[in-house]
Scaffold this active site. Sequence first.
Site, mmCIF file in Angstrom:
data_model
loop_
_atom_site.group_PDB
_atom_site.id
_atom_site.type_symbol
_atom_site.label_atom_id
_atom_site.label_comp_id
_atom_site.label_asym_id
_atom_site.label_seq_id
_atom_site.Cartn_x
_atom_site.Cartn_y
_atom_site.Cartn_z
ATOM 1 N N ASP A 57 0.891 -1.214 -0.039
ATOM 2 C CA ASP A 57 0.015 0.020 -0.012
ATOM 3 C C ASP A 57 0.974 1.178 0.043
ATOM 4 O O ASP A 57 1.847 1.212 0.339
ATOM 5 C CB ASP A 57 -1.022 0.214 1.181
ATOM 6 C CG ASP A 57 -2.159 0.724 0.911
ATOM 7 O OD1 ASP A 57 -3.261 0.217 0.866
ATOM 8 O OD2 ASP A 57 -2.115 2.123 0.695
ATOM 9 N N GLY B 156 -5.363 -1.467 -5.391
ATOM 10 C CA GLY B 156 -4.726 0.053 -5.269
ATOM 11 C C GLY B 156 -5.314 1.028 -6.120
ATOM 12 O O GLY B 156 -6.242 0.734 -7.234
ATOM 13 N N GLY B 157 -5.463 2.115 -5.636
ATOM 14 C CA GLY B 157 -5.905 3.394 -6.368
ATOM 15 C C GLY B 157 -7.065 4.074 -5.322
ATOM 16 O O GLY B 157 -7.146 3.776 -4.192
ATOM 17 N N SER C 288 -10.581 4.711 -4.283
ATOM 18 C CA SER C 288 -11.649 4.035 -4.291
ATOM 19 C C SER C 288 -13.062 4.533 -4.344
ATOM 20 O O SER C 288 -14.014 4.113 -3.871
ATOM 21 C CB SER C 288 -11.714 2.990 -2.987
ATOM 22 O OG SER C 288 -11.790 3.704 -1.926
ATOM 23 N N ASN D 197 -18.851 -1.442 -9.903
ATOM 24 C CA ASN D 197 -20.058 -1.179 -10.245
ATOM 25 C C ASN D 197 -20.172 0.110 -11.132
ATOM 26 O O ASN D 197 -21.087 0.136 -11.666
ATOM 27 C CB ASN D 197 -21.437 -1.502 -9.135
ATOM 28 C CG ASN D 197 -21.224 -0.266 -8.018
ATOM 29 O OD1 ASN D 197 -21.986 0.616 -8.309
ATOM 30 N ND2 ASN D 197 -20.458 -0.717 -7.003
ATOM 31 N N TYR E 242 -14.260 8.382 -11.415
ATOM 32 C CA TYR E 242 -13.961 7.177 -10.905
ATOM 33 C C TYR E 242 -14.380 5.913 -11.649
ATOM 34 O O TYR E 242 -13.572 5.065 -12.141
ATOM 35 C CB TYR E 242 -14.574 7.042 -9.543
ATOM 36 C CG TYR E 242 -14.261 5.663 -8.862
ATOM 37 C CD1 TYR E 242 -13.071 5.314 -8.499
ATOM 38 C CD2 TYR E 242 -15.444 4.995 -8.463
ATOM 39 C CE1 TYR E 242 -13.075 3.820 -7.880
ATOM 40 C CE2 TYR E 242 -15.339 3.720 -7.886
ATOM 41 C CZ TYR E 242 -14.113 3.199 -7.662
ATOM 42 O OH TYR E 242 -13.916 1.907 -7.240
HETATM 43 C C1 15L Z 1 -17.241 1.405 -5.154
HETATM 44 O O1 15L Z 1 -16.519 0.960 -6.206
HETATM 45 C C2 15L Z 1 -16.357 2.001 -3.985
HETATM 46 O O2 15L Z 1 -15.136 1.578 -3.949
HETATM 47 C C3 15L Z 1 -16.756 1.722 -2.631
HETATM 48 O O3 15L Z 1 -16.368 2.606 -1.807
HETATM 49 C C4 15L Z 1 -18.434 2.157 -2.717
HETATM 50 O O4 15L Z 1 -18.923 3.169 -2.893
HETATM 51 C C5 15L Z 1 -19.209 1.203 -3.349
HETATM 52 O O5 15L Z 1 -18.454 1.433 -4.894
HETATM 53 C C6 15L Z 1 -20.667 1.320 -3.797
HETATM 54 O O6 15L Z 1 -21.280 1.502 -5.122
HETATM 55 O O7 15L Z 1 -21.253 1.085 -2.694
#
Ligand code: 15L
Length: 267
Positions: free
Chosen positions: A32, A70-71, A73, A110, A134
């Site tokens: 990390d 990583g990255g 989120s 998602n 993102y």
């Molecule tokens: C994600 O991709 C995020 O990393 C996580 O923090 C949440 O926001 C999740 O999606 C989500 O949609 O609940």
Amino acid sequence: MQRVLITGAAGGIGRSLRETLRGVYPVLRLSDRVPLAPARDGEEIDQTEISDMAAVRRMVEGVDGIIHLGGNSGEAEWPVILQSNIVGVYHVFDAARLTGVQRIVMATSNHAVGFYPRAQTIDHRVAPRPDSRYGVSKAFSEALASLYADKHGIGFLCVRIGNFGTQPIDKRRLSIWISPRDLTQLVRIGLEHPDIRYEIVYGVSNNRRSWYDNANAYRLGYRPEDDSEPYAEAVLAAEPADADPIAERYQGGTFCAAEFTAKTPRD
Ligand code: 15L
């Protein structure tokens, strides 16, 4: 798999996989940008900023498989997304090519497909519909994985993770929740399945309210053990009444509603 690298090992999913994969592979290399708890038996600790290619090369040297968590989120300003999720993922995949890594489990999201309406069930073949910068970075990582699979023969399992946790936390998450043991199962399929070239699956448990046709994961042997439904009554009772209509309409929820300026929503 002798030595498996987990990037982003200090995050929630990383900390969980550190426990659930303990002893599964002879060595877990945990990396990390921030310091991690000291190495135990069968662990190696690494501190790397993935926007630094030289450091990333050292990070991947000698590993057989990578779980790339990583990255950044979640949503952020473009410079952050660019460095962590675009430049960073490029460095990880390219270092894998240079050092001969054969298998990568990519944590996509998602939010790469978050602008599909909740009324629609989607499978792994739909075109990306990112709901945020993102989400765009996650769609980029899926495209980059496809390139490295086709051109360099690295096997990729791209897992569009829903929401990871010990239980679903709101109505939207009833449809996209994944439990620690189900994610562990999917990650192991990604590392151990003999025939993975390039696959996209949804990282969700067996949720009765799912918006996904996860047939591709099932085809690869995924048999989720958890379902969000037993939590539904309590979760729905706690749901606020004044939900944003754009967030409610689309799978990505508040990621869709944030900064939304279109005059009419698209189906
Ligand atoms: C994600 O991709 C995020 O990393 C996580 O923090 C949440 O926001 C999740 O999606 C989500 O949609 O609940």
